[in-house]
Design an enzyme around this catalytic site. Sequence first.
Site, PDB file in Angstrom:
ATOM      1  N   VAL A   1       0.819  -1.172   0.226  1.00 57.64           N
ATOM      2  CA  VAL A   1       0.032   0.359   0.007  1.00 57.64           C
ATOM      3  C   VAL A   1       0.891   1.261  -0.018  1.00 57.64           C
ATOM      4  CG1 VAL A   1      -1.826   1.332   1.345  1.00 57.64           C
ATOM      5  CG2 VAL A   1      -1.707  -1.172   1.141  1.00 57.64           C
ATOM      6  N   CYS A   2       1.518   1.646   1.151  1.00 57.50           N
ATOM      7  CA  CYS A   2       2.210   2.868   1.430  1.00 57.50           C
ATOM      8  C   CYS A   2       3.449   2.895   0.260  1.00 57.50           C
ATOM      9  CB  CYS A   2       2.780   3.071   2.671  1.00 57.50           C
ATOM     10  SG  CYS A   2       1.275   2.722   3.966  1.00 57.50           S
ATOM     11  N   VAL A   3       4.069   1.800   0.160  1.00 58.07           N
ATOM     12  CA  VAL A   3       5.292   1.874  -0.852  1.00 58.07           C
ATOM     13  C   VAL A   3       4.649   1.690  -2.470  1.00 58.07           C
ATOM     14  CG1 VAL A   3       7.324   0.539  -1.459  1.00 58.07           C
ATOM     15  CG2 VAL A   3       6.630   0.716   0.904  1.00 58.07           C
TER      16      VAL A   3
END
Length: 224
Positions: A131-133
């Site tokens: 998600v974040c990466v």
Amino acid sequence: MLLNLALLLSFASLIFADYARLDVNNTAFLFVDHQTGLFQLVEDYEQHNFKETILALGRTAKYFKTPAVLTTSFEQGPNGPMMPELKAMFPNASYIPRPGQINAWDNADFVAAVKATGKKQLVISGIVTDVCVTFCALSAKAAGYEVFVVTDASGTFRDDVRYASWDRMSQAGVQLLNWFAVAAELGRDWRRDMEGMGELFSSNIPRYEFLMDSFNAAKNGSSH
Ligand SMILES: *[C@@H]1O[C@H](CO)[C@@H](O)[C@H](O)[C@H]1NC(C)=O
Ligand SMILES: *[C@@H]1O[C@H](CO)[C@@H](O)[C@H](O)[C@H]1NC(C)=O
Ligand SMILES: *[C@@H]1O[C@H](CO)[C@@H](O)[C@H](O)[C@H]1NC(C)=O
């Protein structure tokens, strides 16, 4: 005939892709959501080694004096604060606590901070990988940056999740590499600073410390 040749050449350029390597003068590090709450979700790396790897990547950025941008996702909620050791390492770096955007690239302050570094190659790591990466890496790539994701400084729930996100990113042209490869690719040549690189590696990799110890012992022996 000409058309065939053009086709052939375009296939060849796909197969023999240029080696776009990290350039110490054109690199910025983005640390995305290395937060204490999110840390607890990471199962694809052993916690202690994972934390040490993130710090090793941080020390790599410091060693090469490359700019860094730190960001957190909803840190007043359960995701928790940024890893304190990482935050302490970069007292002067841009620090963008996002009020809600899951994709850091959806936050205008974050994008402005990245742009302000003036660098075109982004070394991205974070939690969680899928998600974040991944979201940030895909957006940065779409915005025209060269994107390098540090696999062993990014963590997530399970191996299948990690492999799916690595696949998704590499299909979009994001390069995947580990922190040691980031350091070596930025360093390029031992003759630039043998002592400094040796120290960076041996202080972050126990096995490398043994290697340097045996080298120093041999060197001492030969001078006596
Ligand atoms: C980075 O800049 C320095 C100083 O201008 C130069 O000596 C060095 O060769 C550059 N490195 C690369 C990889 O271009
Ligand atoms: C941060 O910036 C201050 C003021 O410019 C400087 O004195 C200090 O050495 C910097 N700290 C680091 C870790 O770069
Ligand atoms: C080698 O010599 C240096 C100083 O000459 C010393 O600091 C170092 O501990 C020695 N290393 C080993 C492994 O003997």
